[in-house]
Design a protein around this motif. Structure first.
Motif, mmCIF file in Angstrom:
data_model
loop_
_atom_site.group_PDB
_atom_site.id
_atom_site.type_symbol
_atom_site.label_atom_id
_atom_site.label_comp_id
_atom_site.label_asym_id
_atom_site.label_seq_id
_atom_site.Cartn_x
_atom_site.Cartn_y
_atom_site.Cartn_z
ATOM 1 N N VAL A 107 0.865 -1.181 0.000
ATOM 2 C CA VAL A 107 0.000 0.000 0.000
ATOM 3 C C VAL A 107 0.898 1.226 0.000
ATOM 4 O O VAL A 107 1.711 1.402 0.907
ATOM 5 C CB VAL A 107 -0.942 0.012 1.228
ATOM 6 C CG1 VAL A 107 -1.807 1.267 1.216
ATOM 7 C CG2 VAL A 107 -1.805 -1.247 1.247
ATOM 8 N N LEU A 108 0.770 2.042 -1.032
ATOM 9 C CA LEU A 108 1.563 3.259 -1.169
ATOM 10 C C LEU A 108 0.655 4.456 -0.951
ATOM 11 O O LEU A 108 -0.401 4.563 -1.581
ATOM 12 C CB LEU A 108 2.187 3.354 -2.560
ATOM 13 C CG LEU A 108 3.214 2.273 -2.887
ATOM 14 C CD1 LEU A 108 2.516 1.050 -3.443
ATOM 15 C CD2 LEU A 108 4.204 2.793 -3.870
ATOM 16 N N LEU A 109 1.055 5.338 -0.064
ATOM 17 C CA LEU A 109 0.273 6.530 0.240
ATOM 18 C C LEU A 109 0.913 7.742 -0.417
ATOM 19 O O LEU A 109 2.098 8.002 -0.244
ATOM 20 C CB LEU A 109 0.196 6.742 1.758
ATOM 21 C CG LEU A 109 -0.342 5.553 2.558
ATOM 22 C CD1 LEU A 109 -0.284 5.848 4.049
ATOM 23 C CD2 LEU A 109 -1.751 5.196 2.125
ATOM 24 N N THR A 110 0.114 8.482 -1.167
ATOM 25 C CA THR A 110 0.588 9.658 -1.889
ATOM 26 C C THR A 110 -0.335 10.820 -1.591
ATOM 27 O O THR A 110 -1.553 10.644 -1.514
ATOM 28 C CB THR A 110 0.594 9.387 -3.409
ATOM 29 O OG1 THR A 110 1.344 8.213 -3.671
ATOM 30 C CG2 THR A 110 1.185 10.553 -4.173
ATOM 31 N N GLU A 111 0.241 11.999 -1.443
ATOM 32 C CA GLU A 111 -0.544 13.202 -1.206
ATOM 33 C C GLU A 111 -0.423 14.148 -2.386
ATOM 34 O O GLU A 111 0.681 14.418 -2.858
ATOM 35 C CB GLU A 111 -0.063 13.923 0.050
ATOM 36 C CG GLU A 111 -0.276 13.147 1.330
ATOM 37 C CD GLU A 111 0.162 13.936 2.552
ATOM 38 O OE1 GLU A 111 1.056 14.809 2.427
ATOM 39 O OE2 GLU A 111 -0.393 13.684 3.628
ATOM 40 N N ALA A 112 -1.556 14.655 -2.852
ATOM 41 C CA ALA A 112 -1.555 15.671 -3.898
ATOM 42 C C ALA A 112 -1.324 17.027 -3.240
ATOM 43 O O ALA A 112 -1.994 17.362 -2.262
ATOM 44 C CB ALA A 112 -2.882 15.673 -4.647
ATOM 45 N N PRO A 113 -0.388 17.798 -3.748
ATOM 46 C CA PRO A 113 -0.157 19.129 -3.160
ATOM 47 C C PRO A 113 -1.352 20.034 -3.429
ATOM 48 O O PRO A 113 -2.133 19.811 -4.357
ATOM 49 C CB PRO A 113 1.084 19.621 -3.886
ATOM 50 C CG PRO A 113 1.103 18.878 -5.172
ATOM 51 C CD PRO A 113 0.463 17.546 -4.903
ATOM 52 N N GLU A 114 -1.479 21.080 -2.614
ATOM 53 C CA GLU A 114 -2.549 22.044 -2.809
ATOM 54 C C GLU A 114 -2.504 22.568 -4.238
ATOM 55 O O GLU A 114 -1.449 22.960 -4.737
ATOM 56 C CB GLU A 114 -2.391 23.204 -1.828
ATOM 57 C CG GLU A 114 -3.537 24.194 -1.902
ATOM 58 C CD GLU A 114 -3.436 25.272 -0.838
ATOM 59 O OE1 GLU A 114 -3.931 26.372 -1.107
ATOM 60 O OE2 GLU A 114 -2.865 25.007 0.236
#
Length: 129
Positions: A107-114
């Protein structure tokens, strides 16, 4: 805007649609966002069934699952990240009918920047909070 992509060999899941719905529901619950249409319509999962020949580890084993989770920046604190990995892994193994798959699920967690994502052509690259 949470999006989940699951990549696995063809035939891993008997009911990919149920898995997608279950993963999206679980992520929405973990994020603790309000259960309103805006969040229900914009939290989704996609199950990608690949030919077994399209994935392998070093030994050639293709019985792995990759789950990519994309959320807004800061949507998941560390405690929620741990729960996401644990719960989504369990749902994947359950959907496959193979509890040992939990040991082979990444499971890879990625955040989209604002401002780094958008919905609908007119809103491309706009911030949604």
């Amino acid at each position: 805007m949470p999006m989940i992509d699951v990549y696995a060999a063809e035939g891993t899941f008997a009911d990919p649609h149920a898995l997608a719905q279950g993963l999206a529901t679980e992520l929405m619950n973990i994020e603790q966002v309000p259960n309103i249409p805006m969040f229900r319509k914009n939290t989704a999962a996609f199950v990608h069934a690949l030919p077994a020949s399209a994935l392998a580890n070093v030994d050639g084993n293709s019985t792995y699952v990759r789950v990519q989770v994309l959320t807004n920046h800061g949507a998941l604190d560390r405690a929620k990240q741990i729960v996401v990995v644990s719960r989504l892994t369990a749902l994947v193994a359950e959907a496959a009918g193979d509890q040992s798959l939990a040991d082979r699920t990444w499971v890879l967690l990625t955040e989209a920047p604002e401002g780094g994502w958008g919905a609908a052509a007119a809103e491309a690259l706009t911030t949604h909070v």
